[in-house]
Design a protein around this motif. Structure first.
Motif, short mmCIF file in Angstrom:
data_model
loop_
_atom_site.label_atom_id
_atom_site.label_comp_id
_atom_site.label_asym_id
_atom_site.label_seq_id
_atom_site.Cartn_x
_atom_site.Cartn_y
_atom_site.Cartn_z
N ARG A 4 0.83 -1.21 0.00
CA ARG A 4 0.00 0.00 0.00
C ARG A 4 0.86 1.25 0.00
O ARG A 4 0.53 2.24 -0.68
CB ARG A 4 -0.91 -0.01 1.24
CG ARG A 4 -1.92 1.14 1.27
CD ARG A 4 -2.81 1.13 0.05
NE ARG A 4 -3.97 1.99 0.23
CZ ARG A 4 -4.84 2.28 -0.73
NH1 ARG A 4 -4.68 1.77 -1.93
NH2 ARG A 4 -5.87 3.06 -0.49
N ASP A 5 1.98 1.23 0.73
CA ASP A 5 2.87 2.39 0.74
C ASP A 5 3.51 2.60 -0.63
O ASP A 5 3.70 3.75 -1.07
CB ASP A 5 3.95 2.22 1.80
CG ASP A 5 3.39 2.26 3.22
OD1 ASP A 5 2.38 2.96 3.42
OD2 ASP A 5 3.95 1.58 4.10
N ILE A 6 3.84 1.50 -1.29
CA ILE A 6 4.39 1.60 -2.66
C ILE A 6 3.35 2.22 -3.58
O ILE A 6 3.66 3.09 -4.41
CB ILE A 6 4.81 0.21 -3.17
CG1 ILE A 6 5.98 -0.33 -2.34
CG2 ILE A 6 5.18 0.27 -4.65
CD1 ILE A 6 6.37 -1.75 -2.70
N GLU A 7 2.09 1.79 -3.44
CA GLU A 7 1.01 2.32 -4.28
C GLU A 7 0.84 3.82 -4.04
O GLU A 7 0.66 4.60 -4.98
CB GLU A 7 -0.28 1.57 -3.97
CG GLU A 7 -1.46 1.97 -4.84
CD GLU A 7 -2.70 1.17 -4.55
OE1 GLU A 7 -3.53 1.00 -5.45
OE2 GLU A 7 -2.85 0.73 -3.38
N VAL A 8 0.91 4.23 -2.78
CA VAL A 8 0.79 5.66 -2.46
C VAL A 8 1.93 6.44 -3.09
O VAL A 8 1.73 7.49 -3.71
CB VAL A 8 0.77 5.87 -0.93
CG1 VAL A 8 0.90 7.36 -0.59
CG2 VAL A 8 -0.51 5.31 -0.33
N PHE A 9 3.14 5.93 -2.95
CA PHE A 9 4.31 6.62 -3.51
C PHE A 9 4.20 6.77 -5.03
O PHE A 9 4.40 7.86 -5.59
CB PHE A 9 5.59 5.87 -3.15
CG PHE A 9 6.79 6.30 -3.95
CD1 PHE A 9 7.36 7.56 -3.76
CD2 PHE A 9 7.33 5.46 -4.92
CE1 PHE A 9 8.46 7.96 -4.52
CE2 PHE A 9 8.42 5.85 -5.67
CZ PHE A 9 8.99 7.11 -5.48
N LEU A 10 3.87 5.68 -5.72
CA LEU A 10 3.80 5.72 -7.18
C LEU A 10 2.65 6.61 -7.67
O LEU A 10 2.79 7.29 -8.69
CB LEU A 10 3.65 4.30 -7.75
CG LEU A 10 4.87 3.39 -7.56
CD1 LEU A 10 4.59 1.99 -8.07
CD2 LEU A 10 6.09 3.98 -8.29
N THR A 11 1.55 6.60 -6.96
CA THR A 11 0.44 7.46 -7.35
C THR A 11 0.79 8.93 -7.15
O THR A 11 0.50 9.79 -8.00
CB THR A 11 -0.83 7.10 -6.54
OG1 THR A 11 -1.12 5.71 -6.70
CG2 THR A 11 -2.03 7.92 -7.03
N ARG A 65 11.35 5.35 -8.09
CA ARG A 65 10.19 5.14 -8.96
C ARG A 65 10.56 4.27 -10.16
O ARG A 65 9.83 3.33 -10.50
CB ARG A 65 9.64 6.48 -9.43
CG ARG A 65 8.43 6.35 -10.34
CD ARG A 65 8.07 7.67 -10.98
NE ARG A 65 6.87 7.56 -11.79
CZ ARG A 65 6.45 8.49 -12.62
NH1 ARG A 65 7.13 9.63 -12.74
NH2 ARG A 65 5.35 8.33 -13.31
N ALA A 66 11.67 4.56 -10.80
CA ALA A 66 12.09 3.79 -11.99
C ALA A 66 12.31 2.33 -11.64
O ALA A 66 12.00 1.43 -12.44
CB ALA A 66 13.37 4.40 -12.57
N ASP A 67 12.81 2.06 -10.43
CA ASP A 67 13.05 0.68 -10.02
C ASP A 67 11.76 -0.04 -9.63
O ASP A 67 11.62 -1.25 -9.84
CB ASP A 67 14.02 0.64 -8.83
CG ASP A 67 15.45 1.02 -9.23
OD1 ASP A 67 15.77 0.92 -10.43
OD2 ASP A 67 16.23 1.42 -8.33
N LEU A 68 10.81 0.68 -9.07
CA LEU A 68 9.59 0.05 -8.57
C LEU A 68 8.53 -0.22 -9.64
O LEU A 68 7.80 -1.20 -9.56
CB LEU A 68 8.96 0.92 -7.47
CG LEU A 68 9.65 0.94 -6.11
CD1 LEU A 68 8.93 1.92 -5.19
CD2 LEU A 68 9.63 -0.45 -5.49
N ARG A 73 3.89 -3.14 -11.69
CA ARG A 73 2.99 -3.48 -12.80
C ARG A 73 2.85 -4.99 -12.94
O ARG A 73 1.76 -5.50 -13.25
CB ARG A 73 3.50 -2.86 -14.10
CG ARG A 73 3.28 -1.35 -14.16
CD ARG A 73 3.82 -0.76 -15.42
NE ARG A 73 3.57 0.68 -15.48
CZ ARG A 73 4.14 1.50 -16.37
NH1 ARG A 73 4.99 1.02 -17.28
NH2 ARG A 73 3.86 2.79 -16.34
N GLN A 74 3.93 -5.71 -12.71
CA GLN A 74 3.87 -7.17 -12.77
C GLN A 74 2.93 -7.70 -11.69
O GLN A 74 2.15 -8.63 -11.93
CB GLN A 74 5.26 -7.76 -12.62
CG GLN A 74 5.32 -9.26 -12.86
CD GLN A 74 6.75 -9.78 -12.83
OE1 GLN A 74 7.69 -9.04 -12.52
NE2 GLN A 74 6.90 -11.05 -13.16
N ILE A 75 2.99 -7.14 -10.50
CA ILE A 75 2.09 -7.54 -9.44
C ILE A 75 0.65 -7.23 -9.81
O ILE A 75 -0.27 -8.06 -9.63
CB ILE A 75 2.47 -6.84 -8.12
CG1 ILE A 75 3.81 -7.36 -7.61
CG2 ILE A 75 1.38 -7.04 -7.07
CD1 ILE A 75 4.35 -6.60 -6.42
#
Length: 297
Positions: A4-11, A65-68, A73-75
């Motif tokens: 969820r934290d990754i989703e927040v960061f990318l958004t 961001r470039a690494d994540l 997207r695969q997930i």
């Protein structure tokens, strides 16, 4: 590091606005800020430059961001695929149609369906006139859009999507060729080309043996496919009843399409097996009906 934290960061990296990020993720602006601060504490580096007016990724944030993104997207794809399979929206959907106008509608629906359900490709095949339900009953089609009527307790019929004025296909030199319209009574003494293969109820509906007043209509030669029937018409072997829409898609020298003024319309409806209403069939049916309604309006 929670997903969820990754989703927040990318958004937030896309929106560069805490409020819009919260709206997209259906969380509060404070929750977005907490997630970012949590990540920054973990990494020991700032992810965003923040002022009262702008939000920008730091160099560290850009690299993260470039690494994540590829892994995230695969997930997402894996989760979407699992949901599709779990809800029966994966695997090949086989769709039949009769008539170019039906094919165009089904092709539009197939394109939209595959965009919405990428794990469920759609195969389109024309339904032969002489055996309209054979492939459906054999499990080689999941649903189809074809002429009415249909029969059998094993077949479910849906709503009518096309209702066209009936026409009589005649050779160019025929006495009806110059008429604005014809009557069913005009068929007395004429010879109708008919189809080989369909059950009697279908032939009685589309290729009557008598006029409404009881005058006989001669039975002409039979054809298995549309092109064979048109060849017989041009050769003067008989006349052929069809949808007036066929004049738009199948006109050619030597043929005239004369509308009936008193015949019932040619109707096309959806059909599927009574025990074959799977989730993907229901989803495709809904999409076809939505597209058809949009066109009609």
């Amino acid at each position: 590091m929670e997903l969820r934290d990754i989703e927040v960061f990318l958004t937030l990296a896309e929106e560069l606005h805490f409020g819009r990020t919260g709206e997209r993720l259906h969380v509060t602006q404070a929750r977005v800020s907490q997630s970012i601060k949590k990540l920054e504490r973990r990494f020991g580096a700032a992810l965003f430059h923040r002022t009262s007016r702008i939000v920008q990724l730091t160099e560290f944030g850009q690299l993260l961001r470039a690494d994540l993104v590829p892994g995230y997207r695969q997930i997402q794809d894996a989760v979407a695929g699992a949901l599709a399979r779990g809800h029966g929206l994966a695997g090949l959907l086989r769709v039949g149609f009769s008539g170019a106008w039906c094919g165009l509608l089904m092709a539009e629906a197939a394109e939209a369906f595959q965009a919405e359900h990428p794990d469920c490709p759609v195969e389109l095949r024309e339904v032969p006139l002489h055996d309209r339900f054979g492939a459906l009953r054999a499990g080689q089609r999941d649903l189809q859009l074809t002429e009415l009527p249909g029969d059998g307790p094993d077949i479910t019929s849906g709503p009518v999507l096309f209702s066209h004025r009936r026409a009589l296909v005649v050779p160019a030199g025929h006495r009806f060729a110059s008429h604005e319209s014809v009557s069913l009574e005009d068929l007395a003494g004429e010879q109708l080309i008919h189809l080989a293969g369909p059950p009697q109820y279908f032939l009685d509906h589309h290729f009557p043996s008598y006029t409404p007043s009881g005058q006989p209509i001669a039975r002409g030669p039979s054809a298995m496919v549309w092109e064979d029937a048109m060849t017989l018409v041009i050769a003067g072997r008989g006349l052929f009843p069809a949808s007036i829409e066929a004049a738009t898609h199948h006109a050619r020298p030597g043929l005239e399409f004369v509308p009936f003024r008193d015949a019932p319309p040619v109707e096309y409806g959806l059909f599927w097996l009574a025990n074959g209403e799977t989730p993907k069939v229901r989803a495709f049916l809904k999409l076809v009906l939505d597209i058809s309604s949009a066109v009609d309006s």
